[in-house]
Write a protein that holds these residues in place. Structure first.
Motif: not given
Length: 463
Positions: A103-112
């Motif tokens: 839910t808090i990370r809908p965009d997976k483009e930026d590495a976390i």
């Protein structure tokens, strides 16, 4: 009704426990007690998305795409697919943590970068890992040293190379300011949510222990807070029903650190009870047996709104000068080897995704690292003595080794470190596989097979 009251009298809930729960949001005394007395603990597993296998499941867990209930509990010990890492046996309610991360990370483009602070035995760690890309970094920390091996073993089975296992007190993360985008604190708690699964836990529960857990939870959260980035997310969970360990902690976090509560979307049909803390109205999510098909859980998500300062980059000038010839030999055993940073710990060769090199250096400076990336093995001349981690890894180059497919009976023999009843058709190191998934190594010789399955994780029971 009289029969139900009689059953409740015979069920050994701690004194005053139900009285305290009666004031909690969404609590239904009748459903709750009936679930503990008459409904057995559900059996549930979570499929490893990186290791597809033919696994028989029943209904899906609604808040987890890879989670499934089983109608009966099989002997997981004697299922080779379990040892190969095709799935993890996990309590259904706890899989909600994955729903929060998605839910808090809908965009997976930026590495976390993600930290699981209280990680052993690894259920929530592998859950988080399944939701991450290889470019993301997952640090799994376990405070208690004796629990680190089971955490490492479960991550080894999962097969990914973007993980680091540490053995540190939460205060040790104080020096790594603003490093993590997401921190999961599955906090030590009084354990009332596990009463059905572990009735003996009822003998340990007391109001005094709840208060002690509340104080410990505050200390852990205060210690880890500086390591979270501005606009980073804190996921907090317990397996307790106690207000002091749940909603009161949310109010304390919002008051002490100015954290912003994040509302997580849920389907009303799931049976999860959405709550708000009394003062700051922070959102929380309660799981009650009788309302959900799972055990007790509380979970919440909050966002950090201030900066704790940055951690300076750390260049490890003392890195080993690695012999190019040796590295070329080792690289052959990994697919897409140029995507990895190779290093040595004593005589062992290891590799981690190249983008995590700097993070590894920073963490190595501040923390006690027990596992990082994948341990490939040792070199003996021009030959690799392969490590068990390499066998279970997703990145092993199978073209470099023999593969021996085992029947279920042969796989159990192998997992016990027994002699394997099989015809030897090759010579040298061989991946021992079951239904195409590696279990570990054996060395094939002309007149015998040397079984190299690790002694410490072999099957000990006979039935």
């Amino acid at each position: 009704m009289r029969k139900f009251e009689s059953d409740m009298d015979n069920y050994n809930f701690p004194p005053h426990f139900l009285d305290g729960l009666n004031t909690e949001p969404g609590f239904d005394n009748t459903d709750f007690v009936n679930a503990h007395i008459h409904q057995p603990t559900p059996t549930s597993i979570r499929i490893n998305p990186f290791k597809p296998a033919d696994i028989k499941t029943d209904s899906q867990i609604p808040w987890c795409n890879e989670g499934f209930y089983l109608n009966e509990r099989p002997s997981f010990t004697f299922d080779p697919l379990f040892h190969a890492g095709a799935y993890y046996v996990q309590e259904a309610s706890s899989m909600f943590i994955g729903h929060i991360l998605n839910t808090i990370r809908p965009d997976k483009e930026d590495a976390i970068k993600v930290l699981d602070l209280c990680a052993a035995p690894g259920g929530k760690t592998t859950l988080l890992n399944s939701a991450l890309n290889s470019s993301d970094l997952l640090v799994a920390n376990e405070i208690i040293k004796t629990r680190v091996p089971i955490l490492s073993d479960n991550l080894n089975r999962w097969g990914t190379t973007n993980t680091i296992v540490t053995n540190n007190d939460p205060r040790d993360f104080n020096s790594i300011h603003s490093f993590f985008d997401v921190v999961l604190v599955d906090a030590p708690c009084s354990g009332s949510g596990m009463f059905r699964k572990d009735p003996a836990a009822m003998n340990e529960w007391s109001e005094g222990n709840v208060n002690l857990c509340h104080q410990r939870q505050e200390r852990i959260l205060a210690d880890i807070y500086p390591a979270l980035k501005e606009d980073g997310y804190l996921i907090y969970s317990t397996c307790s029903y106690s207000h002091q360990e749940n909603e009161d902690i949310l109010d304390w976090l919002c008051n002490e650190f100015g954290l912003e509560s994040i509302r997580i979307p849920i389907d009303m049909g799931w049976g999860i009870v959405e709550t708000e803390s009394p003062i700051k109205k922070a959102w929380g999510y309660r799981f009650y047996p009788g309302k959900v098909k799972g055990e007790g859980l509380f979970a919440a998500c909050l966002r950090k709104k201030e900066s704790s300062g940055g951690v300076s980059n750390y260049k490890n000038n003392g890195q080993q000068k690695l012999p190019a010839k040796e590295m070329d030999l080792v690289k052959q055993y990994l697919n897409n080897a140029d995507n990895f940073y190779f290093f040595k710990v004593n005589e062992d060769w290891l590799a981690i995704n190249r983008e995590h090199k700097e993070s590894l250096n920073i963490l190595h400076r501040h923390l006690y690292i027990k596992k990082s990336g994948v341990r490939i093995g040792k070199l003996a001349g021009n030959d690799l003595i392969p490590d068990h981690e390499l066998a279970l890894s997703l990145v092993i180059n199978k073209d470099m080794v023999l593969t021996t497919e085992l029947t279920k009976e042969q796989a159990i023999q192998y997992l016990r470190r027994d002699n394997i009843d099989i015809m030897v058709t090759g010579k040298g190191w061989s991946l021992m596989t079951y239904e195409g998934l590696p279990l570990g190594w054996a060395k094939l010789l002309p007149n015998r097979i040397n079984n190299y399955y690790p002694k410490e994780i072999r099957i000990m029971s006979q039935h």
